[in-house]
Enzyme design. Structure first.
Site, PDB file in Angstrom:
ATOM      1  N   ASP A   1       0.846  -1.178   0.000  1.00 17.76           N
ATOM      2  CA  ASP A   1       0.000   0.000   0.000  1.00 17.76           C
ATOM      3  C   ASP A   1       0.890   1.240   0.000  1.00 17.76           C
ATOM      4  O   ASP A   1       1.637   1.480   0.950  1.00 17.76           O
ATOM      5  CB  ASP A   1      -0.860  -0.052   1.274  1.00 17.76           C
ATOM      6  CG  ASP A   1      -2.127   0.757   1.163  1.00 17.76           C
ATOM      7  OD1 ASP A   1      -2.121   1.760   0.438  1.00 17.76           O
ATOM      8  OD2 ASP A   1      -3.110   0.392   1.822  1.00 17.76           O
TER       9      ASP A   1
ATOM     10  N   ASP B   1      -2.786   4.774  -2.565  1.00 15.95           N
ATOM     11  CA  ASP B   1      -3.741   5.443  -1.686  1.00 15.95           C
ATOM     12  C   ASP B   1      -4.197   6.781  -2.289  1.00 15.95           C
ATOM     13  O   ASP B   1      -3.358   7.549  -2.787  1.00 15.95           O
ATOM     14  CB  ASP B   1      -3.019   5.694  -0.347  1.00 15.95           C
ATOM     15  CG  ASP B   1      -3.924   6.176   0.752  1.00 15.95           C
ATOM     16  OD1 ASP B   1      -4.844   5.435   1.118  1.00 15.95           O
ATOM     17  OD2 ASP B   1      -3.703   7.309   1.243  1.00 15.95           O
TER      18      ASP B   1
ATOM     19  N   GLU C   1      -6.776   3.864  -5.447  1.00 22.89           N
ATOM     20  CA  GLU C   1      -7.941   4.254  -4.664  1.00 22.89           C
ATOM     21  C   GLU C   1      -8.394   5.621  -5.161  1.00 22.89           C
ATOM     22  O   GLU C   1      -7.655   6.607  -5.044  1.00 22.89           O
ATOM     23  CB  GLU C   1      -7.596   4.344  -3.170  1.00 22.89           C
ATOM     24  CG  GLU C   1      -8.839   4.592  -2.342  1.00 22.89           C
ATOM     25  CD  GLU C   1      -8.570   5.149  -0.956  1.00 22.89           C
ATOM     26  OE1 GLU C   1      -9.420   4.998  -0.083  1.00 22.89           O
ATOM     27  OE2 GLU C   1      -7.494   5.763  -0.751  1.00 22.89           O
TER      28      GLU C   1
ATOM     29  N   HIS D   1     -10.825  -1.241   5.336  1.00 21.88           N
ATOM     30  CA  HIS D   1     -10.562  -0.710   6.682  1.00 21.88           C
ATOM     31  C   HIS D   1     -11.187   0.667   6.907  1.00 21.88           C
ATOM     32  O   HIS D   1     -11.047   1.222   7.989  1.00 21.88           O
ATOM     33  CB  HIS D   1      -9.055  -0.646   6.882  1.00 21.88           C
ATOM     34  CG  HIS D   1      -8.413   0.290   5.888  1.00 21.88           C
ATOM     35  ND1 HIS D   1      -8.368   0.023   4.537  1.00 21.88           N
ATOM     36  CD2 HIS D   1      -7.841   1.502   6.048  1.00 21.88           C
ATOM     37  CE1 HIS D   1      -7.788   1.032   3.911  1.00 21.88           C
ATOM     38  NE2 HIS D   1      -7.457   1.938   4.801  1.00 21.88           N
ATOM     39  N   ASP D   2     -11.798   1.248   5.873  1.00 24.36           N
ATOM     40  CA  ASP D   2     -12.438   2.556   6.012  1.00 24.36           C
ATOM     41  C   ASP D   2     -13.955   2.452   6.019  1.00 24.36           C
ATOM     42  O   ASP D   2     -14.643   3.461   6.173  1.00 24.36           O
ATOM     43  CB  ASP D   2     -12.050   3.471   4.834  1.00 24.36           C
ATOM     44  CG  ASP D   2     -10.576   3.783   4.790  1.00 24.36           C
ATOM     45  OD1 ASP D   2      -9.955   3.864   5.860  1.00 24.36           O
ATOM     46  OD2 ASP D   2     -10.033   3.936   3.675  1.00 24.36           O
TER      47      ASP D   2
HETATM   48  C1  GLC Z   1      -7.197   6.292   2.291  1.00 26.99           C
HETATM   49  C2  GLC Z   1      -7.001   5.191   3.293  1.00 26.99           C
HETATM   50  C3  GLC Z   1      -7.414   5.702   4.635  1.00 26.99           C
HETATM   51  C4  GLC Z   1      -6.537   6.868   4.987  1.00 26.99           C
HETATM   52  C5  GLC Z   1      -6.577   7.946   3.900  1.00 26.99           C
HETATM   53  C6  GLC Z   1      -5.454   8.910   4.064  1.00 26.99           C
HETATM   54  O1  GLC Z   1      -8.532   6.648   2.140  1.00 26.99           O
HETATM   55  O2  GLC Z   1      -7.687   4.046   2.898  1.00 26.99           O
HETATM   56  O3  GLC Z   1      -7.360   4.725   5.628  1.00 26.99           O
HETATM   57  O4  GLC Z   1      -6.938   7.429   6.193  1.00 26.99           O
HETATM   58  O5  GLC Z   1      -6.426   7.393   2.617  1.00 26.99           O
HETATM   59  O6  GLC Z   1      -4.236   8.302   3.770  1.00 26.99           O
END
Ligand code: GLC
Length: 549
Positions: free
Chosen positions: A96, A197, A248, A322-323
């Site tokens: 990641d 990310d 993402e 995880h979010d």
């Molecule tokens: C992404 C991650 C999240 C994190 C954010 C900032 O959305 O999945 O967990 O807090 O980015 O890095």
């Protein structure tokens, strides 16, 4: 070439997965211990959320040092062993990579703060229009204004996330070079998968006040985003056809995703988009309680399915990470139809066109945490919003109700391995409480139960490998407006698959345009089906997968 269309990815949040040394935090050796479990499930990749050196303000998404392992998680030797041991089991690792921002503890930011002009230009520092007023009114994703004042420079730096996560300045070619170096380093260690990310936020547009929204239109899918991704691809992972990547994409548009995840391979292998997970929000506002909109959910998923297909682009398909809260608590029915609804939800996702992602514990039907005291919450976003909601006038009770539904901690409680103390996650004090329902929702119990959610997920994964139509077929939504049924057809070189799912706890009759008797049932969460001619009587949360050649 890695066939990511036939692959399934399993996401591990190491902090909550398995603690091998009793300090209450999951670690890399803990993951190594559980590789056989993951292999048994049948997945091809493990996406590991960040375990690099980090002050852990955002559980590792605040990276201090991209080249070293946080000692809380283990050592470089552990990573190498994990990679070797996974490879032995036919599983590859996906790392990641957090490059929209760093931690404020990162040496680049420390040098910037010390006044080194080279490193100041690694970040986004701006003057305010007048004293006390930040450069723009943009909001941080974790609440509050997105700029932090630095007195020494009489300037502000941008942080789209926590104040401890300053945004990198991708318009600076030196930043892009540094990012490339990090990826090359991990490629050198044999890593064959990368998740990027919030990568569609890296190219900022105009730094202007947003009078219509929170600022996201000025930095989402920005002007140079495709250029930067192509450059990164050419300089790093694009040189190795074995590597798969996923971006993402926060608040993205489909049109941009046609390019991000195009089969031409110039940018990324696939994308995560989140529109289908905002169907229980009010617009973009997550901190509210509204029932989920089933029609909207279907419409969004189908739009993405059909159009990404038409434009030769590839989705990552998922409910959980995880979010996100746990899907069985969100769209299923934990009280009455826990098992049935968890399996039905798995079916909807796994038979779609795209690479499915399973988040640790989803394969067990793990549920939301349901924390009712602020001391139980650990997530920076939840803690900020607990305060903000009350500042806006909500009662403490209301604020708790909202957190219980939307907090990211709902999915961050430790993996439930057995019914013993702390669910078998740790022999110490867990960093976040274990869900009490580990007494009956746990891996040990499900491995022994033929009919468990675990074994159903195992079958879903096997199905994708067995039937090309799942991996390569086209998608046709069926009876789109039906108020309770989620149905679609897949088709590939004469093979056909019908996926028919009752999304609710009431029985429902569904009429197909096809003669269902011609199909063979290849998977279902019930043993007996009521099918006659073109009609099927669906039981609560029933899911059937029908196949014909
Ligand atoms: C992404 C991650 C999240 C994190 C954010 C900032 O959305 O999945 O967990 O807090 O980015 O890095």
């Amino acid at each position: 070439m890695a066939d990511f269309k036939k692959s399934v990815v399993y996401q591990i949040y190491p902090k909550s997965f398995n603690d091998s040394n009793g300090d209450g935090l999951g670690d890399l050796r803990g993951v190594i211990e559980k590789l056989d479990y993951i292999k048994e499930l049948g997945v091809d990749y493990i996406w590991m959320t960040p375990f690099f050196v980090s002050p852990q303000k955002d559980n590792g998404y605040d990276v201090e040092d991209y080249y070293n392992i946080d000692p809380r998680y283990g050592t470089m030797e552990d990573v190498e062993e994990l990679s070797r041991e996974a490879e032995k089991r036919g599983i590859r690792l996906m790392f990641d990579m957090v490059f929209n921002h760093t931690s404020d503890r990162n040496q680049w930011f420390q040098k910037a703060l010390a006044g080194d002009p080279k490193y100041k230009d690694f970040y986004i520092f701006k003057k305010g229009p007048k004293p006390g007023v930040p450069p723009t009114n943009w909001e941080s994703k974790f609440g509050g204004n997105a700029w932090e004042y630095v007195e020494k420079f009489d300037e502000y730096y941008l942080h789209l996330f926590d104040v401890s996560q300053p945004d990198l300045n991708w318009d600076n070619p030196e930043v892009r070079k540094e990012v490339q170096n990090v990826i090359k380093f991990w490629m050198g260690k044999g890593i064959k998968g990368f998740r990027f990310d919030v990568v569609n936020l890296i190219s900022k547009d105009k730094f202007e006040n947003d009078y219509e929204g929170d600022g996201r239109r000025f930095y989402t899918d920005g002007p140079n985003i495709h250029k930067y991704l192509r450059e990164l691809n050419e300089a790093t992972f694009g040189t190795d056809a074995e590597i798969i990547t996923v971006g993402e994409m926060s608040s993205t548009t489909m049109e941009n995703c046609y390019q991000y995840a195009n089969e031409d391979g110039k940018e990324l292998s696939m994308v995560f988009s989140f529109h289908h997970l905002k169907v229980d929000f009010m617009g973009n506002e997550k901190w509210v309680i509204v029932p989920f909109d089933f029609q909207k959910l279907k419409k969004i998923l189908f739009d993405w399915q059909v159009n990404m297909g038409k434009h030769h682009a590839w989705n990552a398909v998922f409910w959980c990470n995880h979010d996100q809260p746990r899907v069985v608590s969100r769209f299923g029915n934990v009280e009455k139809y826990w098992k049935e609804s968890a399996k039905m939800l798995g079916t909807v996702i796994h038979c779609l066109r795209g690479t499915p992602y399973i988040y640790q514990g989803e394969e067990l039907g793990m549920t939301n945490a349901g924390f009712a005291d602020i001391s139980q919450y650990k997530d920076v976003e939840s803690l900020n919003h607990f305060r903000i909601l009350q500042e806006k006038g909500l009662t403490e009770e209301n604020a708790y109700q909202i957190l219980q539904i939307h907090s990211r901690d709902n999915s961050r409680t430790p993996m439930q391995w057995n019914s013993g103390e702390n669910g078998g996650f740790t022999t110490g004090e867990p960093w976040i409480e274990v869900n009490k329902n580990c007494s009956y929702i746990n891996a040990e119990a499900e491995l022994q139960d033929e009919d468990s959610i675990f074994h159903y997920y195992q079958k879903l994964i096997a199905l994708r490998k067995e039937y090309d139509v799942i991996a390569y077929g086209e998608v046709k939504p069926l009876d789109e407006k039906n108020p309770s049924v989620f149905a679609y057809e897949r088709e590939y070189q004469g093979e056909k698959m019908l996926v028919i799912c009752n999304f609710y706890g009431k029985k429902v009759t569904w009429d197909s345009e096809k003669e269902l008797g011609e199909y063979q049932c290849v998977l279902s969460n019930y043993e007996v089906h009521n099918i006659e001619g073109s009609r099927i009587w669906l039981k609560p949360y029933e899911a059937v997968v029908l196949y014909k050649k």
